[in-house]
Design an enzyme around this catalytic site. Structure first.
Site, short mmCIF file in Angstrom:
data_model
loop_
_atom_site.label_atom_id
_atom_site.label_comp_id
_atom_site.label_asym_id
_atom_site.label_seq_id
_atom_site.Cartn_x
_atom_site.Cartn_y
_atom_site.Cartn_z
CD GLU A 27 38.96 55.65 25.91
OE1 GLU A 27 39.26 56.82 25.54
OE2 GLU A 27 38.37 55.43 26.98
CE LYS B 284 39.24 55.96 30.66
NZ LYS B 284 38.53 56.57 29.51
CB CYS C 202 41.39 58.10 27.46
SG CYS C 202 40.98 59.70 26.70
CB VAL D 47 36.31 64.96 24.62
CG1 VAL D 47 35.92 63.89 23.62
CG2 VAL D 47 36.04 64.46 26.04
C1 ACM Z 1 38.27 59.75 27.88
O1 ACM Z 1 38.71 59.20 28.88
N1 ACM Z 1 37.93 59.06 26.82
C2 ACM Z 1 38.17 61.20 27.81
#
Ligand code: ACM
Length: 271
Positions: A38, A109, A142, A169
């Protein structure tokens, strides 16, 4: 089919350097498909919407997309990579799919994580599957992993491989993606980044690395270490993702009971 994950530690804001580093790695790769993290070109922790907007690019006409299309063309490979996408006044945390013939498509996203909500618009593409001939690629980014509906939607739309650019994370994703692959009968490539960022006095974010490739039965085919850099590639028989059987009497999709799953598509809050 040879599929790979790129893992690196981009330096925040140094887009040209980060892209050059990725292109150098890709030049040495022998793969049909490589998934990148990402926001691989910019870094992650923006401090303002203005900063994010200044580093975002148009897709596919920005410099990052052009560089990635060029290496995809010269290496005859497909790439899926995350970047901040500017579209008029709107800003998305997006992933591009490119191949030897150029730009194929974008995914924006759906589930924005934490402070991303300050900078990005929620994705408006829905979950996208791109048929590249040798495989059908589903894309999620992510934090989408936290919502099993994302991978399920991609699998039901025909994805063979879930391409998953990440800047993880939180705990839990690596194991969850093994389950997502198992329950959906799809390969998955989680391309994560390493290092940490603590910009503008914000709390530090430590990225967890360990990019991984999982097969359609939930077996780990490759896993990088927490601080590793480079590209890991494995050879797969992608057609295996088209067989959804579990036993001779069970099938991942045919045995579903959508008549019982109505709550999934209803409101976000329990009654
Ligand atoms: C994330 O979606 N970068 C944790």
């Amino acid at each position: 089919m040879k599929i790979g994950a790129y893992q690196g530690n981009p330096e925040f804001g140094l887009v040209e350097k980060n892209v050059r580093q990725a292109v150098t790695e890709l030049e040495g790769a022998d793969a049909d498909l490589v998934v990148m993290p990402e926001l691989f070109n910019t870094g992650y922790q923006f401090v303002s919407k203005e900063e994010a907007f200044g580093l975002a690019e148009e897709m596919p006409y920005g410099d990052t997309c052009r560089s990635m299309m060029e290496i995809a063309r010269s290496k005859k490979m497909h790439l899926v990579f995350g970047m901040a996408e500017r579209d008029g006044a709107r800003l998305f945390n997006s992933a591009a799919v490119v191949g030897p013939e150029g730009f194929i498509g974008r995914y924006r996203k759906s589930h924005l994580f934490y402070e991303e909500k300050y900078f990005f618009d929620p994705g408006d593409t829905g979950f996208m599957v791109f048929d590249i001939g040798i495989a059908r690629l589903g894309v999620m980014i992510c934090f989408d992993w936290w919502f099993p509906e994302a991978a399920r939607s991609l699998a039901l739309s025909g994805a063979d491989i879930i391409c998953h650019p990440a800047n993880l994370v939180l705990y839990g994703c690596h194991k969850a993606m093994i389950t997502r692959s198992l329950e959906n009968g799809v390969f998955s490539i989680t391309a994560n980044r390493t290092g940490s960022e603590a910009r503008g006095g914000k709390e530090p974010l430590v990225f967890t690395g360990e990019s991984q490739i999982v097969d359609n039965r939930g077996s780990l085919l490759a896993s990088m270490n927490r601080d590793g850099a480079g590209i890991v590639v494995v050879d797969i028989d992608v057609k295996r993702a088209r067989d959804k059987s579990i036993t001779t009497l069970n099938d991942r999709f045919k045995d579903r009971r959508p008549d019982l799953y109505g709550e999934i598509t209803k409101s976000n809050l329990p009654a």
